[in-house]
Design a protein around this motif. Structure first.
Motif, PDB file in Angstrom:
ATOM      1  N   PHE A  67     -23.555  10.120 -19.716  1.00 35.15           N
ATOM      2  CA  PHE A  67     -23.382  11.566 -19.724  1.00 35.15           C
ATOM      3  C   PHE A  67     -22.935  12.013 -18.344  1.00 35.15           C
ATOM      4  N   ARG A  68     -21.826  12.731 -18.311  1.00 35.38           N
ATOM      5  CA  ARG A  68     -21.303  13.277 -17.066  1.00 35.38           C
ATOM      6  C   ARG A  68     -21.525  14.782 -17.079  1.00 35.38           C
ATOM      7  N   TYR A  69     -21.865  15.304 -15.919  1.00 33.64           N
ATOM      8  CA  TYR A  69     -22.187  16.724 -15.789  1.00 33.64           C
ATOM      9  C   TYR A  69     -21.223  17.361 -14.807  1.00 33.64           C
ATOM     10  N   PHE A  70     -20.695  18.511 -15.214  1.00 38.57           N
ATOM     11  CA  PHE A  70     -19.673  19.158 -14.396  1.00 38.57           C
ATOM     12  C   PHE A  70     -19.842  20.672 -14.452  1.00 38.57           C
ATOM     13  N   CYS A  71     -19.249  21.370 -13.500  1.00 40.30           N
ATOM     14  CA  CYS A  71     -19.294  22.829 -13.503  1.00 40.30           C
ATOM     15  C   CYS A  71     -18.323  23.361 -14.548  1.00 40.30           C
ATOM     16  N   GLY A  72     -18.822  24.177 -15.463  1.00 38.92           N
ATOM     17  CA  GLY A  72     -17.980  24.756 -16.505  1.00 38.92           C
ATOM     18  C   GLY A  72     -17.035  25.823 -15.979  1.00 38.92           C
ATOM     19  N   GLN A  73     -17.286  26.313 -14.763  1.00 41.98           N
ATOM     20  CA  GLN A  73     -16.426  27.334 -14.164  1.00 41.98           C
ATOM     21  C   GLN A  73     -15.244  26.705 -13.437  1.00 41.98           C
ATOM     22  N   GLY A  77     -16.818  17.642 -11.020  1.00 48.12           N
ATOM     23  CA  GLY A  77     -17.760  16.651 -11.518  1.00 48.12           C
ATOM     24  C   GLY A  77     -18.940  16.574 -10.563  1.00 48.12           C
ATOM     25  N   LEU A  78     -20.167  16.614 -11.084  1.00 45.72           N
ATOM     26  CA  LEU A  78     -21.341  16.725 -10.221  1.00 45.72           C
ATOM     27  C   LEU A  78     -22.281  15.524 -10.289  1.00 45.72           C
ATOM     28  N   TYR A  79     -22.677  15.120 -11.490  1.00 44.64           N
ATOM     29  CA  TYR A  79     -23.609  13.996 -11.585  1.00 44.64           C
ATOM     30  C   TYR A  79     -23.493  13.309 -12.931  1.00 44.64           C
ATOM     31  N   TYR A  80     -24.184  12.180 -13.013  1.00 48.32           N
ATOM     32  CA  TYR A  80     -24.047  11.257 -14.144  1.00 48.32           C
ATOM     33  C   TYR A  80     -25.420  10.696 -14.480  1.00 48.32           C
ATOM     34  N   ILE A  81     -25.701  10.611 -15.762  1.00 52.18           N
ATOM     35  CA  ILE A  81     -26.970  10.018 -16.200  1.00 52.18           C
ATOM     36  C   ILE A  81     -26.680   9.036 -17.328  1.00 52.18           C
ATOM     37  N   ASN A  82     -27.271   7.850 -17.227  1.00 50.63           N
ATOM     38  CA  ASN A  82     -27.211   6.869 -18.312  1.00 50.63           C
ATOM     39  C   ASN A  82     -28.586   6.226 -18.400  1.00 50.63           C
TER      40      ASN A  82
END
Ligand SMILES: [Zn+2]
Ligand SMILES: [Zn+2]
Length: 134
Positions: A67-73, A77-82
């Motif tokens: 899972f990649r996390y990013f700013c919707g605005q 790309g901010l962080y990653y979790i697996n």
């Protein structure tokens, strides 16, 4: 120790309460595609040391349990979790820290997928700004 960071537009902010356990550069195809860049530098942190302090990152399931996390605005790309491969870990995109120069990558990973010219960057002309504007 508090280490802070966030996206380019400032909507999403985060903090780490402890130094990253490891910093590495990833050359995998997923990182290349999601970042639109030849590589991504990651700061691996314990999940309990990480918290989002402003806004909320959007989540995308980039492959398998990744899972990649990013700013919707602004799209940063901010962080990653697996949780399968990296349980208890949040991989933070190093260059989104407010002071990324505090940490130096100790390894390069997934070089099997690295852009073939990456190993030769020191052999091509480099300019502090742009040619003729140094
Ligand atoms: Zn943003
Ligand atoms: Zn990668």
């Amino acid at each position: 120790m508090t280490i802070s960071g966030g996206c380019q537009c400032g909507s999403v902010r985060y903090e780490l309460s402890a130094a990253p356990e490891r910093v590495s550069i990833c050359h995998c195809r997923d990182c290349q595609k999601s970042a639109g860049a030849p590589m991504v530098a990651w700061a691996m942190a314990a999940k309990e040391s990480f918290r989002v302090t402003a806004g909320a990152a959007r989540e995308v399931n980039s492959s398998g349990d990744s899972f990649r996390y990013f700013c919707g605005q602004c799209g940063t790309g901010l962080y990653y979790i697996n949780e399968t491969h990296l349980p208890g870990i949040v991989d933070v995109q190093l260059m989104t820290l407010d002071a990324p120069e505090a940490f130096t990558p100790g390894a390069q990973v997934q070089t099997a997928e690295q852009a073939p010219w990456m190993a030769h960057l020191s052999g091509i002309p480099a300019f502090k700004r742009y040619p003729g504007m140094d």
